[in-house]
Design a protein around this motif. Structure first.
Motif, PDB file in Angstrom:
ATOM      1  N   ARG A 132      43.647  67.876  35.415  1.00  0.00           N
ATOM      2  CA  ARG A 132      42.981  67.851  36.722  1.00  0.00           C
ATOM      3  C   ARG A 132      42.447  66.475  37.110  1.00  0.00           C
ATOM      4  NH1 ARG A 132      37.401  67.900  36.495  1.00  0.00           N
ATOM      5  NH2 ARG A 132      36.443  68.583  34.564  1.00  0.00           N
ATOM      6  N   ARG A 133      42.717  65.456  36.289  1.00  0.00           N
ATOM      7  CA  ARG A 133      42.225  64.134  36.622  1.00  0.00           C
ATOM      8  C   ARG A 133      42.945  63.550  37.846  1.00  0.00           C
ATOM      9  NH1 ARG A 133      37.527  64.689  34.634  1.00  0.00           N
ATOM     10  NH2 ARG A 133      37.331  64.445  32.409  1.00  0.00           N
ATOM     11  N   THR A 134      42.221  62.795  38.643  1.00  0.00           N
ATOM     12  CA  THR A 134      42.815  62.113  39.787  1.00  0.00           C
ATOM     13  C   THR A 134      43.240  60.715  39.385  1.00  0.00           C
ATOM     14  OG1 THR A 134      40.724  61.165  40.511  1.00  0.00           O
ATOM     15  CG2 THR A 134      41.260  63.361  41.332  1.00  0.00           C
ATOM     16  N   ARG A 135      44.035  60.060  40.221  1.00  0.00           N
ATOM     17  CA  ARG A 135      44.527  58.728  39.914  1.00  0.00           C
ATOM     18  C   ARG A 135      43.398  57.693  39.847  1.00  0.00           C
ATOM     19  NH1 ARG A 135      48.882  58.597  37.339  1.00  0.00           N
ATOM     20  NH2 ARG A 135      48.901  56.355  37.798  1.00  0.00           N
ATOM     21  N   GLU A 136      42.248  57.976  40.497  1.00  0.00           N
ATOM     22  CA  GLU A 136      41.150  57.028  40.472  1.00  0.00           C
ATOM     23  C   GLU A 136      40.326  57.132  39.195  1.00  0.00           C
ATOM     24  OE1 GLU A 136      41.782  59.076  43.073  1.00  0.00           O
ATOM     25  OE2 GLU A 136      42.759  57.505  44.274  1.00  0.00           O
ATOM     26  N   ASP A 137      40.589  58.135  38.388  1.00  0.00           N
ATOM     27  CA  ASP A 137      39.792  58.358  37.202  1.00  0.00           C
ATOM     28  C   ASP A 137      40.096  57.299  36.140  1.00  0.00           C
ATOM     29  OD1 ASP A 137      39.142  59.691  34.493  1.00  0.00           O
ATOM     30  OD2 ASP A 137      38.232  61.011  35.967  1.00  0.00           O
ATOM     31  N   PRO A 138      39.087  56.848  35.373  1.00  0.00           N
ATOM     32  CA  PRO A 138      39.324  55.855  34.319  1.00  0.00           C
ATOM     33  C   PRO A 138      40.361  56.310  33.295  1.00  0.00           C
ATOM     34  CG  PRO A 138      36.972  56.143  34.691  1.00  0.00           C
ATOM     35  CD  PRO A 138      37.675  57.194  35.505  1.00  0.00           C
ATOM     36  N   LEU A 139      40.535  57.607  33.174  1.00  0.00           N
ATOM     37  CA  LEU A 139      41.501  58.128  32.202  1.00  0.00           C
ATOM     38  C   LEU A 139      42.900  57.590  32.474  1.00  0.00           C
ATOM     39  CD1 LEU A 139      41.461  60.156  29.791  1.00  0.00           C
ATOM     40  CD2 LEU A 139      42.312  61.859  31.396  1.00  0.00           C
ATOM     41  N   HIS A 140      43.197  57.327  33.723  1.00  0.00           N
ATOM     42  CA  HIS A 140      44.538  56.880  34.074  1.00  0.00           C
ATOM     43  C   HIS A 140      44.770  55.410  33.748  1.00  0.00           C
ATOM     44  CE1 HIS A 140      46.023  60.557  35.886  1.00  0.00           C
ATOM     45  NE2 HIS A 140      44.803  60.737  36.343  1.00  0.00           N
ATOM     46  N   LEU A 141      43.736  54.736  33.246  1.00  0.00           N
ATOM     47  CA  LEU A 141      43.921  53.387  32.742  1.00  0.00           C
ATOM     48  C   LEU A 141      44.536  53.400  31.352  1.00  0.00           C
ATOM     49  CD1 LEU A 141      40.472  51.824  33.759  1.00  0.00           C
ATOM     50  CD2 LEU A 141      42.667  51.522  34.929  1.00  0.00           C
ATOM     51  N   LEU A 142      44.495  54.562  30.706  1.00  0.00           N
ATOM     52  CA  LEU A 142      44.950  54.667  29.327  1.00  0.00           C
ATOM     53  C   LEU A 142      46.455  54.858  29.243  1.00  0.00           C
ATOM     54  CD1 LEU A 142      42.239  57.071  27.844  1.00  0.00           C
ATOM     55  CD2 LEU A 142      42.133  54.593  28.122  1.00  0.00           C
ATOM     56  N   THR A 143      47.028  54.379  28.126  1.00  0.00           N
ATOM     57  CA  THR A 143      48.430  54.656  27.852  1.00  0.00           C
ATOM     58  C   THR A 143      48.561  56.102  27.384  1.00  0.00           C
ATOM     59  OG1 THR A 143      48.258  54.035  25.513  1.00  0.00           O
ATOM     60  CG2 THR A 143      48.738  52.262  27.096  1.00  0.00           C
ATOM     61  N   PHE A 184      37.322  51.751  29.163  1.00  0.00           N
ATOM     62  CA  PHE A 184      36.191  52.520  29.683  1.00  0.00           C
ATOM     63  C   PHE A 184      34.948  51.642  29.865  1.00  0.00           C
ATOM     64  CE2 PHE A 184      37.454  57.076  28.174  1.00  0.00           C
ATOM     65  CZ  PHE A 184      38.488  57.070  29.093  1.00  0.00           C
ATOM     66  N   GLY A 185      35.059  50.371  29.495  1.00  0.00           N
ATOM     67  CA  GLY A 185      33.915  49.467  29.635  1.00  0.00           C
ATOM     68  C   GLY A 185      32.785  49.766  28.677  1.00  0.00           C
ATOM     69  N   LEU A 186      33.122  50.262  27.477  1.00  0.00           N
ATOM     70  CA  LEU A 186      32.110  50.633  26.492  1.00  0.00           C
ATOM     71  C   LEU A 186      31.943  49.495  25.498  1.00  0.00           C
ATOM     72  CD1 LEU A 186      33.186  54.347  25.876  1.00  0.00           C
ATOM     73  CD2 LEU A 186      31.308  53.513  27.297  1.00  0.00           C
ATOM     74  N   GLU A 187      30.960  48.655  25.747  1.00  0.00           N
ATOM     75  CA  GLU A 187      30.689  47.527  24.874  1.00  0.00           C
ATOM     76  C   GLU A 187      29.842  47.976  23.687  1.00  0.00           C
ATOM     77  OE1 GLU A 187      32.047  44.649  25.267  1.00  0.00           O
ATOM     78  OE2 GLU A 187      32.983  45.204  27.180  1.00  0.00           O
TER      79      GLU A 187
END
Length: 205
Positions: A132-143, A184-187
């Motif tokens: 159900r994720r949308t294209r704007e979701d950070p999940l779509h940055l992942l391989t 995800f920008g998790l430093e």
């Protein structure tokens, strides 16, 4: 009643002692207060309405005993329940479909992982969250491989277990996890557990 008694016998066969069995939310809260168990195994649906009383009682019990490990069982995938359960802090929390009890070894393993402070999310919930994720979701940055790794992280799997499941080395898993953190920008931070934060991002916090 039959499910409860069946679970008690199943747990006993697995070397797990049941210190209390209850049939409603207030009973659960009282039992947790009195017995201080290592884990609370809770049905989402309890009397009187059989909707979310079990979830509410579990959250109330945890408020009274911070850090109480809780494994919630549900008949169906209800993403909102899984998200609410984990939103207050996902350590020592789990959400599984009741059908998982049929695989006794895996079910007992999930209980032990939650009791030890881990997070376990039913694979079917993971699949629905992914779909159900949308294209704007950070999940779509992942391989694709990073998404596979994150899904197994959400199930509470260790790096060793993830490597075995995917047929890759632990070093490769660590590399994928590092990529997830970066995207995800998790430093790194002394007060934050990035693995947990990544799973919460996945759940849509």
């Amino acid at each position: 009643m039959l499910l409860r008694e069946g679970l008690v016998r199943l747990l006993a066969d697995g070397g797990i002692e049941t210190v209390a069995v209850v049939g409603d939310g207030p009973g659960l809260v009282r039992a947790v207060h009195d017995q201080r168990p290592d884990l609370a195994l809770v049905d989402v649906r309890m009397p009187p309405t059989h909707t979310d009383e079990g979830l509410r009682a579990a959250l109330e019990a945890r408020a009274g005993q911070p850090g109480l490990p809780i494994l919630v069982l549900s008949q169906y995938v209800e993403e909102s329940y899984a998200t609410e359960l984990l939103s207050g802090g996902s350590a020592a929390m789990g959400y599984l479909l009741k059908e998982r009890v049929a695989d006794v070894a895996d079910f007992l393993d999930a209980m032990r992982r939650v009791a030890a402070g881990g997070t376990v999310i039913d694979p079917e919930v993971v699949v629905q969250l992914l779909s159900r994720r949308t294209r704007e979701d950070p999940l779509h940055l992942l391989t694709a491989r990073e998404r596979d790794v994150l899904a197994l992280m959400a199930e509470g799997r260790s790096n060793t277990a993830i490597a075995a499941r995917l047929g890759v080395s632990e070093g490769a898993v660590e590399k994928h996890i590092s990529g997830i953190f970066t995207k995800f920008g998790l430093e790194p931070a002394a007060d934050d557990h990035r693995r947990v934060l990544a799973v919460l991002t996945f759940l849509g916090r």
